[in-house]
Design a protein around this motif. Structure first.
Motif, PDB file in Angstrom:
ATOM      1  N   PHE A 140      43.424  30.198  48.971  1.00 39.86           N
ATOM      2  CA  PHE A 140      42.158  30.388  49.598  1.00 39.86           C
ATOM      3  C   PHE A 140      41.408  31.789  48.851  1.00 39.86           C
ATOM      4  CE2 PHE A 140      42.365  27.457  53.021  1.00 39.86           C
ATOM      5  CZ  PHE A 140      41.289  26.367  52.782  1.00 39.86           C
ATOM      6  N   ILE A 141      40.552  31.872  47.937  1.00 43.88           N
ATOM      7  CA  ILE A 141      40.097  33.023  47.427  1.00 43.88           C
ATOM      8  C   ILE A 141      38.843  33.559  48.134  1.00 43.88           C
ATOM      9  CG2 ILE A 141      39.424  34.198  45.492  1.00 43.88           C
ATOM     10  CD1 ILE A 141      40.506  31.989  43.775  1.00 43.88           C
ATOM     11  N   PHE A 142      38.930  34.804  48.843  1.00 43.00           N
ATOM     12  CA  PHE A 142      37.634  35.390  49.347  1.00 43.00           C
ATOM     13  C   PHE A 142      36.840  35.959  48.218  1.00 43.00           C
ATOM     14  CE2 PHE A 142      40.645  36.060  53.095  1.00 43.00           C
ATOM     15  CZ  PHE A 142      39.953  35.132  53.869  1.00 43.00           C
ATOM     16  N   ALA A 143      35.599  35.495  48.188  1.00 44.71           N
ATOM     17  CA  ALA A 143      34.809  36.011  47.118  1.00 44.71           C
ATOM     18  C   ALA A 143      33.287  36.143  48.086  1.00 44.71           C
ATOM     19  CB  ALA A 143      34.616  35.081  45.890  1.00 44.71           C
ATOM     20  N   LEU A 144      33.576  37.221  48.816  1.00 38.24           N
ATOM     21  CA  LEU A 144      32.519  37.683  49.887  1.00 38.24           C
ATOM     22  C   LEU A 144      31.913  38.981  49.423  1.00 38.24           C
ATOM     23  CD1 LEU A 144      34.308  36.631  53.216  1.00 38.24           C
ATOM     24  CD2 LEU A 144      32.805  35.096  51.663  1.00 38.24           C
ATOM     25  N   SER A 145      30.718  39.139  49.651  1.00 35.18           N
ATOM     26  CA  SER A 145      30.091  40.324  49.267  1.00 35.18           C
ATOM     27  C   SER A 145      30.794  41.682  49.728  1.00 35.18           C
ATOM     28  CB  SER A 145      28.591  40.694  49.848  1.00 35.18           C
ATOM     29  OG  SER A 145      28.799  40.358  51.393  1.00 35.18           O
ATOM     30  N   ALA A 146      30.774  42.771  49.067  1.00 31.43           N
ATOM     31  CA  ALA A 146      31.671  43.974  49.289  1.00 31.43           C
ATOM     32  C   ALA A 146      30.627  44.851  50.210  1.00 31.43           C
ATOM     33  CB  ALA A 146      31.892  44.563  47.703  1.00 31.43           C
ATOM     34  N   THR A 147      30.890  44.328  51.410  1.00 31.44           N
ATOM     35  CA  THR A 147      29.857  44.854  52.361  1.00 31.44           C
ATOM     36  C   THR A 147      30.768  45.055  53.708  1.00 31.44           C
ATOM     37  OG1 THR A 147      28.890  42.772  53.201  1.00 31.44           O
ATOM     38  CG2 THR A 147      27.748  44.182  51.595  1.00 31.44           C
ATOM     39  N   MET A 148      30.551  45.708  54.872  1.00 30.76           N
ATOM     40  CA  MET A 148      31.290  45.819  55.979  1.00 30.76           C
ATOM     41  C   MET A 148      31.177  44.182  56.688  1.00 30.76           C
ATOM     42  SD  MET A 148      30.608  47.842  59.504  1.00 30.76           S
ATOM     43  CE  MET A 148      30.849  49.336  58.627  1.00 30.76           C
ATOM     44  N   ILE A 187      30.342  39.081  33.474  1.00 33.34           N
ATOM     45  CA  ILE A 187      31.669  39.262  33.048  1.00 33.34           C
ATOM     46  C   ILE A 187      32.420  40.172  34.031  1.00 33.34           C
ATOM     47  CG2 ILE A 187      32.684  41.112  31.335  1.00 33.34           C
ATOM     48  CD1 ILE A 187      30.304  40.763  29.493  1.00 33.34           C
ATOM     49  N   SER A 188      31.869  41.244  34.711  1.00 37.31           N
ATOM     50  CA  SER A 188      32.576  41.841  35.924  1.00 37.31           C
ATOM     51  C   SER A 188      33.040  40.725  36.858  1.00 37.31           C
ATOM     52  CB  SER A 188      31.473  42.701  36.596  1.00 37.31           C
ATOM     53  OG  SER A 188      31.307  43.760  35.825  1.00 37.31           O
ATOM     54  N   LEU A 189      32.131  39.712  37.314  1.00 37.79           N
ATOM     55  CA  LEU A 189      32.560  38.624  38.248  1.00 37.79           C
ATOM     56  C   LEU A 189      33.374  37.777  37.742  1.00 37.79           C
ATOM     57  CD1 LEU A 189      31.988  37.437  40.960  1.00 37.79           C
ATOM     58  CD2 LEU A 189      30.313  36.124  39.879  1.00 37.79           C
ATOM     59  N   GLY A 190      33.649  37.449  36.434  1.00 40.61           N
ATOM     60  CA  GLY A 190      34.766  36.630  35.880  1.00 40.61           C
ATOM     61  C   GLY A 190      35.930  37.337  35.903  1.00 40.61           C
ATOM     62  N   ARG A 191      35.866  38.612  35.639  1.00 40.08           N
ATOM     63  CA  ARG A 191      37.267  39.388  35.355  1.00 40.08           C
ATOM     64  C   ARG A 191      37.909  39.563  37.061  1.00 40.08           C
ATOM     65  NH1 ARG A 191      35.206  44.262  31.445  1.00 40.08           N
ATOM     66  NH2 ARG A 191      35.899  43.093  29.465  1.00 40.08           N
ATOM     67  N   SER A 192      37.022  39.506  38.260  1.00 43.24           N
ATOM     68  CA  SER A 192      37.033  39.799  39.324  1.00 43.24           C
ATOM     69  C   SER A 192      37.925  38.501  39.949  1.00 43.24           C
ATOM     70  CB  SER A 192      35.966  40.176  40.412  1.00 43.24           C
ATOM     71  OG  SER A 192      35.361  41.391  39.950  1.00 43.24           O
ATOM     72  N   ILE A 193      37.459  37.454  39.446  1.00 43.82           N
ATOM     73  CA  ILE A 193      37.917  36.148  39.648  1.00 43.82           C
ATOM     74  C   ILE A 193      39.495  35.821  39.179  1.00 43.82           C
ATOM     75  CG2 ILE A 193      38.073  33.622  39.431  1.00 43.82           C
ATOM     76  CD1 ILE A 193      36.249  34.393  41.475  1.00 43.82           C
ATOM     77  N   ILE A 194      39.681  36.335  37.863  1.00 37.29           N
ATOM     78  CA  ILE A 194      40.827  36.362  37.120  1.00 37.29           C
ATOM     79  C   ILE A 194      41.867  36.943  37.767  1.00 37.29           C
ATOM     80  CG2 ILE A 194      41.974  36.458  35.014  1.00 37.29           C
ATOM     81  CD1 ILE A 194      39.371  35.541  33.681  1.00 37.29           C
ATOM     82  N   ASN A 195      41.506  38.443  37.843  1.00 43.54           N
ATOM     83  CA  ASN A 195      42.373  39.571  38.573  1.00 43.54           C
ATOM     84  C   ASN A 195      42.492  39.612  40.006  1.00 43.54           C
ATOM     85  OD1 ASN A 195      42.885  40.220  35.655  1.00 43.54           O
ATOM     86  ND2 ASN A 195      40.994  41.207  35.750  1.00 43.54           N
ATOM     87  N   ARG A 196      42.202  38.525  40.597  1.00 36.18           N
ATOM     88  CA  ARG A 196      42.167  38.438  42.104  1.00 36.18           C
ATOM     89  C   ARG A 196      43.640  39.081  42.766  1.00 36.18           C
ATOM     90  NH1 ARG A 196      42.660  33.515  40.314  1.00 36.18           N
ATOM     91  NH2 ARG A 196      44.318  32.117  41.123  1.00 36.18           N
ATOM     92  N   LEU A 197      43.562  39.585  43.846  1.00 30.63           N
ATOM     93  CA  LEU A 197      44.624  40.446  44.618  1.00 30.63           C
ATOM     94  C   LEU A 197      44.847  39.393  45.842  1.00 30.63           C
ATOM     95  CD1 LEU A 197      43.162  43.943  44.399  1.00 30.63           C
ATOM     96  CD2 LEU A 197      44.906  42.788  42.627  1.00 30.63           C
ATOM     97  N   PRO A 198      46.440  39.732  46.068  1.00 30.25           N
ATOM     98  CA  PRO A 198      46.887  39.046  47.334  1.00 30.25           C
ATOM     99  C   PRO A 198      46.040  39.693  48.479  1.00 30.25           C
ATOM    100  CG  PRO A 198      48.619  39.483  46.146  1.00 30.25           C
ATOM    101  CD  PRO A 198      47.454  40.170  45.390  1.00 30.25           C
ATOM    102  N   TYR A 199      45.673  39.015  49.703  1.00 33.04           N
ATOM    103  CA  TYR A 199      44.878  39.474  50.640  1.00 33.04           C
ATOM    104  C   TYR A 199      45.750  39.704  51.992  1.00 33.04           C
ATOM    105  CZ  TYR A 199      41.387  40.199  54.377  1.00 33.04           C
ATOM    106  OH  TYR A 199      40.540  40.513  55.377  1.00 33.04           O
ATOM    107  N   ASN A 200      45.760  40.772  52.341  1.00 32.30           N
ATOM    108  CA  ASN A 200      46.367  41.043  54.016  1.00 32.30           C
ATOM    109  C   ASN A 200      45.639  41.735  54.643  1.00 32.30           C
ATOM    110  OD1 ASN A 200      47.266  43.773  53.333  1.00 32.30           O
ATOM    111  ND2 ASN A 200      48.267  43.050  51.707  1.00 32.30           N
ATOM    112  N   GLU A 201      45.900  42.106  55.702  1.00 31.29           N
ATOM    113  CA  GLU A 201      45.057  42.633  56.814  1.00 31.29           C
ATOM    114  C   GLU A 201      44.892  44.330  56.611  1.00 31.29           C
ATOM    115  OE1 GLU A 201      46.742  42.468  60.713  1.00 31.29           O
ATOM    116  OE2 GLU A 201      48.404  41.351  59.779  1.00 31.29           O
ATOM    117  N   ARG A 202      45.779  44.850  55.546  1.00 33.72           N
ATOM    118  CA  ARG A 202      45.813  46.258  55.477  1.00 33.72           C
ATOM    119  C   ARG A 202      44.675  46.469  54.455  1.00 33.72           C
ATOM    120  NH1 ARG A 202      51.635  46.942  53.962  1.00 33.72           N
ATOM    121  NH2 ARG A 202      51.249  44.943  53.019  1.00 33.72           N
ATOM    122  N   ASP A 203      44.008  45.747  53.860  1.00 39.01           N
ATOM    123  CA  ASP A 203      43.118  45.684  52.557  1.00 39.01           C
ATOM    124  C   ASP A 203      41.877  46.444  53.239  1.00 39.01           C
ATOM    125  OD1 ASP A 203      44.816  44.904  50.729  1.00 39.01           O
ATOM    126  OD2 ASP A 203      43.788  42.657  50.732  1.00 39.01           O
TER     127      ASP A 203
END
Length: 203
Positions: A140-148, A187-203
């Motif tokens: 599962f990829i989280f692609a949610l807004s970068a807000t609180m 372009i930024s969004l496409g790169r963000s999908i390709i370069n996605r990072l593992p998610y953990n509760e410390r993020d």
């Protein structure tokens, strides 16, 4: 503001009820339609009626669709093992426009926001568990807004389902903090999908 016609006034009232449209703009739009051939206004009216009466929600991802299952979910060329979790349909459109993502989606229908009275029970979170129980999804990829609110929603979902044998990742922060996904450039969004990072509760 006084109008020469109650019919015109009613039209202005309805148009000005749309987001971002004030009464002056609504009046300009109504007068523009009156200057067009009747067929133009009737075509617009019929398209709005069809929008309300005929549009469906995909039973798999909750996207808008003409059918019970949307074209993305029914496309056998899409990667069913990869599911991108987004807030609404506009985010799907934004990601699809990048041409960089070949998986499928799950639309939450919003994000957790106590200030706006939106809790987990009002989102399509049960659909995540349904997909987990089906055993097809591997990430599962989280692609949610970068807000609180976006971060809170991702954290809630991760905590709820982290014991499943599933990988969670998040799009890279090529998206500025505080930004909504739909406004990101392709372009930024496409790169963000390709370069996605593992998610953990410390993020």
């Amino acid at each position: 503001m006084d109008y020469p016609s109650k019919v015109l006034a009613k039209a202005v009232d309805e148009i000005s009820g749309l987001p971002g449209i004030g009464r002056k703009t609504a009046l300009r739009l109504a007068l523009h339609l009156l200057r067009q051939p009747n067929s133009r206004a009737l075509s617009l009216g019929n398209s709005l009626i069809n929008l309300v009466n005929e549009i469906k929600y995909c039973k798999e991802c909750h996207n808008f669709s003409d059918f019970d299952i949307c074209e993305i979910c029914s496309n056998e060329k899409r990667n069913s093992e990869l599911v991108c979790i987004v807030e609404d349909v506009r985010d799907v459109i934004a990601i699809e426009n990048t041409g960089k993502y070949t998986g499928k989606y799950l639309i939450l229908g919003g994000k957790i926001s106590p200030m706006e009275g939106v809790g987990p029970g009002q989102l399509n979170i049960p659909s995540i568990e349904k997909k987990l129980n089906e055993g097809k999804v591997k990430e599962f990829i989280f692609a949610l807004s970068a807000t609180m609110e976006g971060d809170t929603t991702a954290y809630y979902i991760y905590k709820k389902f982290k014991n499943f044998n599933i990988k969670f990742s998040s799009i890279a922060r090529g998206i500025s903090v505080g930004d909504e996904l739909e406004y990101a450039d392709e372009i930024s969004l496409g790169r963000s999908i390709i370069n996605r990072l593992p998610y953990n509760e410390r993020d």
